[in-house]
Scaffold this motif. Structure first.
Motif, PDB file in Angstrom:
ATOM      1  N   GLU A  50       0.802  -1.217   0.000  1.00  0.00           N
ATOM      2  CA  GLU A  50       0.000   0.000   0.000  1.00  0.00           C
ATOM      3  C   GLU A  50       0.839   1.273   0.000  1.00  0.00           C
ATOM      4  OE1 GLU A  50       0.754  -2.023   3.517  1.00  0.00           O
ATOM      5  OE2 GLU A  50      -0.892  -2.706   2.332  1.00  0.00           O
ATOM      6  N   CYS A  51       2.020   1.193  -0.554  1.00  0.00           N
ATOM      7  CA  CYS A  51       2.931   2.335  -0.628  1.00  0.00           C
ATOM      8  C   CYS A  51       2.231   3.515  -1.304  1.00  0.00           C
ATOM      9  CB  CYS A  51       4.192   1.958  -1.406  1.00  0.00           C
ATOM     10  SG  CYS A  51       5.324   3.342  -1.657  1.00  0.00           S
ATOM     11  N   PRO A  52       2.111   4.659  -0.610  1.00  0.00           N
ATOM     12  CA  PRO A  52       1.413   5.808  -1.196  1.00  0.00           C
ATOM     13  C   PRO A  52       2.163   6.446  -2.362  1.00  0.00           C
ATOM     14  CG  PRO A  52       2.395   6.409   0.906  1.00  0.00           C
ATOM     15  CD  PRO A  52       2.583   4.918   0.737  1.00  0.00           C
ATOM     16  N   TRP A  80       4.438  -9.125  -5.751  1.00  0.00           N
ATOM     17  CA  TRP A  80       4.393  -9.176  -4.289  1.00  0.00           C
ATOM     18  C   TRP A  80       4.937 -10.482  -3.735  1.00  0.00           C
ATOM     19  CZ3 TRP A  80       4.127  -4.407  -3.422  1.00  0.00           C
ATOM     20  CH2 TRP A  80       3.385  -3.569  -4.267  1.00  0.00           C
TER      21      TRP A  80
END
Length: 105
Positions: A50-52, A80
């Motif tokens: 969930e890296c912004p 992933w």
């Protein structure tokens, strides 16, 4: 030096903005390939799914890879598996992170 090694050198210019260390030393780049037509494929991960800043990192990877002589197009594949862990970092990345923490107030 082959074209894949040249491209990895370019990718060392791409920083993970949250960590402040390049994506190659962090162990985020799993594979790079370039076919005879100059189409490059970069298989990589991020420190967290969930890296912004994922979109920015992918764009930075494309830009850096295209700077490699002979590379005409770049496909970045985020994967992933295997999951990234700090064990994937090289010694250079570990030293950079240690130095940053030592300098922090």
């Amino acid at each position: 030096m082959n074209i894949e090694d040249q491209m990895l050198e370019r990718l060392e210019q791409v920083l993970d903005p949250e960590v402040g260390v390049n994506i190659v030393d962090l162990g985020l780049v799993y594979d790079v390939k370039v076919d005879e037509a100059g189409k490059a494929t970069v298989e990589m991960t991020l420190t967290i799914p969930e890296c912004p800043l994922a979109d920015q990192i992918v764009e930075d990877v494309k830009t850096a890879a295209k700077e490699t002589p002979g590379v005409k197009d770049v496909d970045v594949r985020l994967v992933w598996e295997p999951k990234w862990t700090p064990a994937k970092m090289n010694d250079k990345a570990r030293e950079e992170i240690r130095a940053r923490h030592a300098m922090a107030p």
